[in-house]
Motif scaffolding. Structure first.
Motif, PDB file in Angstrom:
ATOM      1  N   ALA A  74      25.774  27.834   9.190  1.00 30.44           N
ATOM      2  CA  ALA A  74      25.509  27.909   7.751  1.00 30.44           C
ATOM      3  C   ALA A  74      25.383  29.366   7.311  1.00 30.44           C
ATOM      4  N   GLY A  75      24.663  30.175   8.125  1.00 35.12           N
ATOM      5  CA  GLY A  75      24.542  31.591   7.798  1.00 35.12           C
ATOM      6  C   GLY A  75      25.887  32.296   7.834  1.00 35.12           C
ATOM      7  N   ALA A  76      26.710  31.948   8.833  1.00 34.54           N
ATOM      8  CA  ALA A  76      28.041  32.557   8.927  1.00 34.54           C
ATOM      9  C   ALA A  76      28.905  32.153   7.739  1.00 34.54           C
ATOM     10  N   THR A  77      28.791  30.892   7.313  1.00 37.10           N
ATOM     11  CA  THR A  77      29.565  30.441   6.153  1.00 37.10           C
ATOM     12  C   THR A  77      29.167  31.206   4.895  1.00 37.10           C
ATOM     13  N   TYR A  78      27.842  31.412   4.715  1.00 37.20           N
ATOM     14  CA  TYR A  78      27.361  32.147   3.540  1.00 37.20           C
ATOM     15  C   TYR A  78      27.853  33.594   3.562  1.00 37.20           C
ATOM     16  N   VAL A  79      27.667  34.254   4.695  1.00 31.99           N
ATOM     17  CA  VAL A  79      28.088  35.657   4.784  1.00 31.99           C
ATOM     18  C   VAL A  79      29.606  35.765   4.644  1.00 31.99           C
ATOM     19  N   GLY A  80      30.338  34.814   5.273  1.00 33.15           N
ATOM     20  CA  GLY A  80      31.795  34.838   5.161  1.00 33.15           C
ATOM     21  C   GLY A  80      32.269  34.663   3.730  1.00 33.15           C
ATOM     22  N   ALA A  81      31.619  33.729   2.996  1.00 33.84           N
ATOM     23  CA  ALA A  81      31.993  33.522   1.597  1.00 33.84           C
ATOM     24  C   ALA A  81      31.703  34.767   0.765  1.00 33.84           C
ATOM     25  N   ARG A  82      30.552  35.401   1.047  1.00 32.57           N
ATOM     26  CA  ARG A  82      30.213  36.612   0.298  1.00 32.57           C
ATOM     27  C   ARG A  82      31.218  37.725   0.591  1.00 32.57           C
ATOM     28  N   VAL A  83      31.558  37.887   1.855  1.00 30.60           N
ATOM     29  CA  VAL A  83      32.536  38.918   2.220  1.00 30.60           C
ATOM     30  C   VAL A  83      33.887  38.618   1.574  1.00 30.60           C
ATOM     31  N   GLY A  84      34.321  37.354   1.694  1.00 31.70           N
ATOM     32  CA  GLY A  84      35.634  36.990   1.169  1.00 31.70           C
ATOM     33  C   GLY A  84      35.738  37.149  -0.328  1.00 31.70           C
ATOM     34  N   TRP A  85      34.747  36.649  -1.063  1.00 34.14           N
ATOM     35  CA  TRP A  85      34.818  36.719  -2.520  1.00 34.14           C
ATOM     36  C   TRP A  85      34.608  38.139  -3.038  1.00 34.14           C
ATOM     37  N   THR A  86      33.757  38.915  -2.350  1.00 32.62           N
ATOM     38  CA  THR A  86      33.595  40.313  -2.760  1.00 32.62           C
ATOM     39  C   THR A  86      34.898  41.073  -2.590  1.00 32.62           C
ATOM     40  N   ALA A  87      35.576  40.836  -1.458  1.00 28.27           N
ATOM     41  CA  ALA A  87      36.838  41.540  -1.196  1.00 28.27           C
ATOM     42  C   ALA A  87      37.904  41.154  -2.206  1.00 28.27           C
ATOM     43  N   THR A  88      38.041  39.854  -2.486  1.00 26.98           N
ATOM     44  CA  THR A  88      39.109  39.437  -3.387  1.00 26.98           C
ATOM     45  C   THR A  88      38.767  39.711  -4.846  1.00 26.98           C
ATOM     46  N   ASN A  89      37.493  39.804  -5.184  1.00 21.47           N
ATOM     47  CA  ASN A  89      37.152  40.241  -6.543  1.00 21.47           C
ATOM     48  C   ASN A  89      37.573  41.687  -6.754  1.00 21.47           C
ATOM     49  N   ARG A  90      37.430  42.490  -5.712  1.00 19.95           N
ATOM     50  CA  ARG A  90      37.928  43.870  -5.795  1.00 19.95           C
ATOM     51  C   ARG A  90      39.442  43.871  -5.951  1.00 19.95           C
ATOM     52  N   LEU A  91      40.105  42.977  -5.220  1.00 23.26           N
ATOM     53  CA  LEU A  91      41.564  42.871  -5.350  1.00 23.26           C
ATOM     54  C   LEU A  91      41.947  42.448  -6.757  1.00 23.26           C
ATOM     55  N   ARG A  92      41.212  41.483  -7.323  1.00 26.84           N
ATOM     56  CA  ARG A  92      41.508  41.024  -8.685  1.00 26.84           C
ATOM     57  C   ARG A  92      41.327  42.172  -9.686  1.00 26.84           C
ATOM     58  N   ALA A  93      40.252  42.949  -9.518  1.00 27.05           N
ATOM     59  CA  ALA A  93      40.019  44.078 -10.425  1.00 27.05           C
ATOM     60  C   ALA A  93      41.108  45.137 -10.276  1.00 27.05           C
ATOM     61  N   ASP A  94      41.507  45.419  -9.029  1.00 31.51           N
ATOM     62  CA  ASP A  94      42.567  46.407  -8.811  1.00 31.51           C
ATOM     63  C   ASP A  94      43.885  45.927  -9.405  1.00 31.51           C
ATOM     64  N   LEU A  95      44.155  44.637  -9.264  1.00 33.11           N
ATOM     65  CA  LEU A  95      45.401  44.087  -9.803  1.00 33.11           C
ATOM     66  C   LEU A  95      45.394  44.150 -11.325  1.00 33.11           C
ATOM     67  N   MET A  96      44.257  43.843 -11.936  1.00 32.90           N
ATOM     68  CA  MET A  96      44.154  43.912 -13.397  1.00 32.90           C
ATOM     69  C   MET A  96      44.363  45.348 -13.880  1.00 32.90           C
TER      70      MET A  96
END
Length: 582
Positions: A74-96
């Protein structure tokens, strides 16, 4: 894929390290659980000699380890989701940011709906993949390798057979994985077309209703949606081959393992607990391969989305800012033999360009009225000043500096454009005027509104400048005055007004004219107009025809010269008014 992962996961290295520690701990405990189960089964088999205390301790230890595995996962899932969404939010901002910086030519070739699908739909597919990739793929790989090691510890022959089975399964699935990449890319393309179609029809809803064309557009929508449905179905069927193959291979694998375990137990080579342990480790082989199988399908989606995102990121703007600052104070404007065409045709070098050899000079602080028929190149000329496009040849200069040598941020701060169609956002009044700049104070926004004559309108707003401004809630005149207030806040040195009074009634036009007088006072300005009243206060007149300068001079001098183009336009306007009055 690895390059993107490295670029956007690199700054999150400490979270990635924590994720790795959680996954390693969960994997180690998962591999330890079958060992406890084997001891429990082998001791429970001894009906007369079984030790109840030992069985109880083994059961409690098993439960504690199983709970710990769930908490770690459960902890790994939470940290993984945070890492994944933080990274792709940066990608979304860079793409915009990348899309906002592209040339206008690129935006003309793609609908806003398609751009939205690229930024949101494709990046969301990547977000779903990235947020689960580390947990599922990295965790599954650890569990798979650990299970193979445990097989070899128990029996080298069984371990070798399971290793061969695992390699064959992974190879076969990797071979069929590519079948889904191209259909998935086509599915995303069809989705982008569908979004673009909907966006265009919603934008033109008023015209569609007024002309009774709803049925035709609905039929076109159904055709577009049908294409998306067929491509989605084909893409899903291709991707499903991966897990169908996995089910078939594991049916064979379980059959072989159970046959081997029964044979070894019957020969007395292993205990019953060991046979049960081998089955559990086989399930641990199946689970990570199933996870990898699912991720391979997500990888197909992510690969297609990443390819489409990469296509956009690979686009490069031909318009780059320079390093020469503009001089302080008001700026003179000069066009030197400017020629421009939106899409030059090398096969037709003699074709007439949109602008051809335009030359004129506008002194600092003066206003020029830009006149000409529709299609004469008026709007195109003004787009070259703010560098939405660059001239095909010649140069545009502000304060004696070629605009191509000026930093883009400074150029577009010193030059302001007010178009016919004012874009308003579903946000507060202050955000509409400041373009969401938090450094602009409410007092500055209020002062700008008062300056353009919107004081009474402001007094009616329940929350003042913090009042939400729903799209479509303003008249054309109010929207135009809000655009003037935006310019007031920026205090530019050069102002371009494109048909500022084209859609206004006389009363509103009088209010707009008063605001325009204050706005242009002391600034270099260009006013594009079809109505001659709009340029009645201009210092100079520039008449364009077929992309060329037909006339350029002081307004009063041209008005007195009966042979001038401007005087002819004044006479034509007077004749029209007399005809209407008659």
């Amino acid at each position: 894929m690895l390059a993107v992962l490295g670029q956007y996961l690199g700054p999150l290295k400490w979270f990635v390290a924590l994720l790795a520690a959680l996954l390693l701990s969960a994997t180690g405990l998962s591999l330890f659980l079958p060992q406890l189960m084997r001891r429990f089964v082998d001791n429970a088999k001894l009906l007369d000699g079984a030790d109840p205390g030992l069985l109880t301790r083994l059961a409690l230890t098993y439960i504690a380890c199983a709970v710990a595995v769930q908490l770690l996962n459960a902890g790994a899932t939470y940290v993984g989701a945070r890492v994944g969404w933080t990274a792709t939010n940066r990608l979304r901002a860079d793409l915009m940011a990348h899309l906002l910086g592209l040339d206008m030519r690129e935006h003309k070739e793609r609908t806003p709906g398609e751009m939205i699908e690229r930024i949101d739909g494709d990046v969301t597919a990547l977000s779903n993949f990235f947020s689960q990739f580390a947990v599922r793929v990295f965790g599954a790989t650890l569990l798979l390798l650990g299970s193979l090691v445990m097989f070899f510890r128990e029996d080298a022959r069984v371990g070798g057979a399971v290793l061969v089975f695992t390699l064959v399964t992974l190879y076969a699935m990797n071979r069929v994985r590519q079948l889904g990449v191209e259909p998935t890319r086509q599915e995303r393309e069809a989705s982008a077309k569908l979004f673009g179609f909907v966006e265009e029809r919603l934008t033109g809803l008023e015209d569609i209703r007024a002309l009774g064309a709803g049925g035709h557009h609905l039929n076109a929508f159904l055709r577009t949606q049908r294409e998306f449905f067929h491509r989605s179905t084909r893409s899903w069927m291709r991707r499903s081959i991966v897990w169908q193959l996995s089910m078939l291979l594991f049916a064979v694998g379980y059959t072989g393992l159970l046959a081997a375990a029964i044979g070894l137990y019957a020969a007395g080579a292993i205990t019953l607990g060991t046979a049960f342990l081998l089955y559990q480790y086989m399930s641990m082989i199946e689970e990570p391969i199933d996870q990898l199988t699912q991720q391979l399908q997500d990888l197909q989606k992510a690969g297609a989305s990443l390819g489409r995102v990469a296509e956009l990121l690979a686009l490069r703007s031909d318009i780059h800012g320079g390093t020469t600052p503009l001089p302080g104070g008001r700026l003179a404007l000069e066009f030197r033999d400017v020629t421009f065409d939106y899409e030059p045709d090398p096969e037709r070098p003699d074709a007439r360009p949109v602008l051809g050899g335009v030359t004129f000079h506008l002194p600092a602080g003066q206003t020029v009225g830009l006149l000409g028929r529709t299609g004469s190149g008026k709007t195109t000329l003004t787009r070259l000043i703010s560098r939405l496009y660059d001239p095909t040849s010649g140069s545009v200069r502000l304060g004696g500096v070629d605009v191509r040598d000026v930093p883009l941020s400074e150029l577009r701060t010193r030059v302001a454009v007010v178009t016919q169609d004012v874009q308003l956002f579903q946000a507060s009044v202050r955000d509409n005027l400041s373009f969401f700049d938090p450094s602009v104070t409410d007092e500055q926004v209020e002062a700008a509104l008062l300056e353009v004559g919107l004081g009474r309108w402001l007094d009616r707003l329940p929350d003042g400048v913090r009042t939400p401004l729903p799209a479509g809630s303003l008249s054309a005149g109010e929207a135009q005055l809000l655009a003037f207030a935006r310019v007031m806040l920026r205090d530019p040195d050069v102002i371009i007004l494109d048909e500022p009074s084209s859609r206004l009634d006389p009363a509103t036009e009088a209010l707009l004219t008063s605001a325009m007088t204050r706005l242009l006072s002391g600034r270099t300005a260009i006013i594009i107009a079809h109505r001659l009243d709009t340029v009645a206060r201009a210092d100079r007149i520039l008449v364009l025809g077929a992309g060329e300068v037909l006339e350029d001079g002081a307004r009063d001098d041209l008005a007195r010269d009966p042979r001038s183009e401007y005087a002819a336009l004044l006479r034509a306007g007077a004749n029209v008014e007399d005809g209407v009055l008659a």
